[in-house]
Motif scaffolding. Structure first.
Motif, PDB file in Angstrom:
ATOM      1  N   CYS A   1      29.550  52.022  44.098  1.00 42.34           N
ATOM      2  CA  CYS A   1      29.621  52.654  43.195  1.00 42.34           C
ATOM      3  C   CYS A   1      30.344  52.340  42.230  1.00 42.34           C
ATOM      4  N   THR A   2      29.655  52.095  40.434  1.00 44.71           N
ATOM      5  CA  THR A   2      30.040  51.031  39.982  1.00 44.71           C
ATOM      6  C   THR A   2      31.703  51.636  39.343  1.00 44.71           C
ATOM      7  N   GLU A   3      31.965  53.144  38.873  1.00 45.57           N
ATOM      8  CA  GLU A   3      33.095  53.287  38.525  1.00 45.57           C
ATOM      9  C   GLU A   3      34.390  52.729  40.212  1.00 45.57           C
ATOM     10  N   CYS A   4      34.247  53.424  40.565  1.00 49.74           N
ATOM     11  CA  CYS A   4      35.230  52.709  42.143  1.00 49.74           C
ATOM     12  C   CYS A   4      35.354  51.277  42.110  1.00 49.74           C
ATOM     13  N   ASP A   5      34.361  50.863  41.995  1.00 49.65           N
ATOM     14  CA  ASP A   5      34.662  48.960  41.636  1.00 49.65           C
ATOM     15  C   ASP A   5      35.521  48.960  40.830  1.00 49.65           C
ATOM     16  N   ALA A   6      35.027  49.184  39.226  1.00 47.72           N
ATOM     17  CA  ALA A   6      35.656  49.291  38.422  1.00 47.72           C
ATOM     18  C   ALA A   6      37.384  49.419  38.557  1.00 47.72           C
TER      19      ALA A   6
END
Length: 119
Positions: A21-26
């Motif tokens: 997940c792009t946002e979770c990774d960030a």
């Protein structure tokens, strides 16, 4: 060109989405399952995940269709019609997160009590 039903088979997963997940990774977060926007390739976490980023992406962008980004799954969900489609067009690779990535994931960020947090 994007098809009228919100699916562009030529667009690969975007950002760090090939693995999570792009946002979770960030944010240093974790997810239960992954979903891929069939229009722009954004990969977000499912509604059973703590942050529900795939649904937030659909709501914020107006991109109505997602596909499972889990190995062995190729179903689509249309947020506009609340319809599940067991199959659809083949999207650009990769079609899932890496097979060695655990679910939930990613390794090292999932809390020990993860199942309790999903209730």
């Amino acid at each position: 060109m994007t098809t009228p039903n919100g699916i562009d088979p030529s667009v690969p997963p975007s950002g760090t989405g090939c693995t999570g997940c792009t946002e979770c990774d960030a944010a240093g977060g974790w997810w239960f399952h992954l979903r891929r926007c069939a229009q722009c390739g954004h990969v977000g976490c499912c509604d059973d995940s703590p942050a529900k980023h795939a649904t937030a992406h659909a709501r914020d962008t107006g991109h109505p269709v997602i596909q499972s980004f889990e190995p062995g799954e190729n179903w689509f969900w249309d947020y506009d019609t609340s319809e599940l489609y067991e199959s659809g067009p083949e999207l650009a690779p990769p079609v899932s997160h890496p097979l060695d990535q655990p679910t939930p994931g990613p390794a090292g960020r999932v809390p020990d009590n993860w199942a309790e947090t999903l209730r």
